[in-house]
Design an enzyme around this catalytic site. Structure first.
Site, PDB file in Angstrom:
ATOM      1  CE  LYS A  48      -3.601   2.652   0.752  1.00 43.97           C
ATOM      2  NZ  LYS A  48      -4.403   3.013  -0.425  1.00 43.97           N
ATOM      3  CG  ASN A  72     -10.060   3.621  -3.640  1.00 44.05           C
ATOM      4  OD1 ASN A  72      -9.452   4.349  -2.850  1.00 44.05           O
ATOM      5  ND2 ASN A  72      -9.624   3.393  -4.883  1.00 44.05           N
ATOM      6  N   GLY A  75      -7.884   7.202   1.010  1.00 46.16           N
ATOM      7  CA  GLY A  75      -7.217   8.271   1.752  1.00 46.16           C
ATOM      8  C   GLY A  75      -5.897   7.859   2.377  1.00 46.16           C
ATOM      9  CG  ASN A 129       0.557   6.913  -5.536  1.00 45.77           C
ATOM     10  OD1 ASN A 129       0.198   7.571  -6.519  1.00 45.77           O
ATOM     11  ND2 ASN A 129      -0.300   6.327  -4.711  1.00 45.77           N
ATOM     12  CB  CYS A 132      -2.966   9.425  -4.065  1.00 46.61           C
ATOM     13  SG  CYS A 132      -4.382   9.116  -2.975  1.00 46.61           S
ATOM     14  CE  LYS A 166      -1.272   2.814  -9.714  1.00 46.93           C
ATOM     15  NZ  LYS A 166      -1.444   1.971  -8.538  1.00 46.93           N
ATOM     16  CG  ASN A 195      -3.712   5.893  -8.689  1.00 49.50           C
ATOM     17  OD1 ASN A 195      -4.671   5.273  -8.223  1.00 49.50           O
ATOM     18  ND2 ASN A 195      -2.743   6.370  -7.939  1.00 49.50           N
ATOM     19  N   GLY A 223     -11.149  -1.119 -12.122  1.00 47.64           N
ATOM     20  CA  GLY A 223     -11.804  -2.302 -12.670  1.00 47.64           C
ATOM     21  C   GLY A 223     -12.070  -2.188 -14.163  1.00 47.64           C
ATOM     22  N   GLY A 251      -5.522  -1.789 -14.490  1.00 53.87           N
ATOM     23  CA  GLY A 251      -6.896  -1.354 -14.754  1.00 53.87           C
ATOM     24  C   GLY A 251      -7.669  -2.449 -15.469  1.00 53.87           C
ATOM     25  CB  THR A 274     -11.023  -3.878  -9.124  1.00 56.74           C
ATOM     26  OG1 THR A 274     -10.881  -2.450  -9.043  1.00 56.74           O
ATOM     27  CG2 THR A 274     -12.444  -4.267  -8.815  1.00 56.74           C
TER      28      THR A 274
END
Ligand code: SIN
Length: 317
Positions: A48, A72, A75, A129, A132, A166, A195, A223, A251, A274
């Site tokens: 994560k 989602n 956070g 990342n 986000c 990312k 992302n 997804g 994805g 997903t």
């Protein structure tokens, strides 16, 4: 004899036994999640996205399954870089063959540098990342080319660990080119594309409410909904970058055929978000077998043989 078909890949100087791995996000926050990934057929173990301090993230409900994917607004709920240093060190002893990719998400620029300096001493690679979409008041840094350029330049001076990035979707060729030019200035192990697509709304027809709570009900879409967008990003970046930076497609990877599509578009590997959330760690074995079956049907002996072999209707045929 499909088991003889090679689905390995190499990123950042590391050979991965399978090009299919988890995406940073679902089921990779806690030590138990990461151990389950080590025990699975995931080609690497991606954490994560971590921050300097532990975070509870956004308030619940912040995840919902949808008909063709998920939304989602997590956070950046995570254990904090210090705890991930301990967990990765411990798991590396238990699973010496696993490749660990530590995802880092700074709340300010210095955070990226400080985390990279620390976690780069234990993780095999770092995934930076820059995309986000779920932190109120914080932009997706990758849309700011100057800031991204600065972060990638500096972070590479802070750690020996190879760096992946990312990114979000750039749905305009001018921005794609600008991003590719900026990325090519840096030594990068891979790009992870893409992302979740931020700030989407999904309505519960029974209650007329958004299905999640944070950010006024808006969250990142993942997804099957986003597979064509992610494939387009992989294809465009592959054309812009060639073999200079390997690409991991993210994805809507549910099946071996999905992985094959990403390879055709130019992805050296894929990350599963997903579908891993919905199916759990057994998914990596199923998809790997399906990919081998597809490759066998196509007469290929390895996935990399098909890298970037997407045909354009009316051009190659
Ligand atoms: C989140 O924690 O909100 C998701 C992280 C991401 O999409 O980068």
């Amino acid at each position: 004899m499909t088991h003889a078909i090679d689905i390995s890949c190499a990123i950042g100087g590391k050979k991965l036994p399978s090009l299919i791995m988890n995406a940073s996000g679902p089921l990779c926050t806690m030590e138990d999640h990461l151990r389950a990934l080590c025990q699975s057929s995931s080609g690497a173990v991606v954490t994560k996205s971590m921050t300097i301090e532990p975070r509870d993230g956004n308030p619940h409900p912040k995840y919902a399954d949808l008909e063709y994917g998920s939304v989602n607004s997590n956070g950046l709920e995570n254990l904090g870089v210090g705890r991930y240093m301990e967990v990765i060190s411990k798991l590396k002893k238990e699973f010496p063959d696993c490749v660990f990719i530590a995802s880092v998400a700074g709340l300010k620029e210095e955070d990226y540098y400080n985390m990279a300096a620390e976690i780069g001493t234990v993780a095999d690679l770092i995934e930076v990342n820059l995309s986000c979409p779920n932190i109120p008041g914080k932009p997706q840094i990758a849309y700011d080319m100057e800031a991204s350029d600065r972060i990638l330049k500096t972070i590479n001076t802070k750690t020996q660990a190879p760096i992946g990035v990312k990114l979000p979707a750039y749905c305009d060729p001018v921005f794609l080119k600008e991003a590719a030019d900026m990325l090519m200035k840096h030594e990068l192990a891979y790009l992870s594309l893409i992302n979740s697509i931020g700030h989407t709304v999904h309505v519960d027809p029974l209650t007329d409410e958004t299905v999640i709570h944070p950010n006024n009900g808006r969250g990142g879409l993942g997804g099957a909904y986003i597979k064509p967008i992610a494939l387009g990003q992989v294809h465009a970046f592959y054309q812009l970058l060639g073999n200079r930076i390997p690409i991991l497609g993210v994805g809507g990877v549910y099946t071996g055929r999905d992985v094959y599509d990403y390879v055709l578009a130019g992805a050296t590997g894929v990350q599963v978000g997903t579908a891993y959330m919905q199916e759990g760690p057994a998914i990596f074995t199923r998809i790997a077998q399906e990919l081998r079956n597809v490759l066998a049907e196509k007469g290929a002996r390895s996935a990399q043989e098909k890298l970037g072999m997407l045909k354009i209707r009316g051009v190659n045929t």
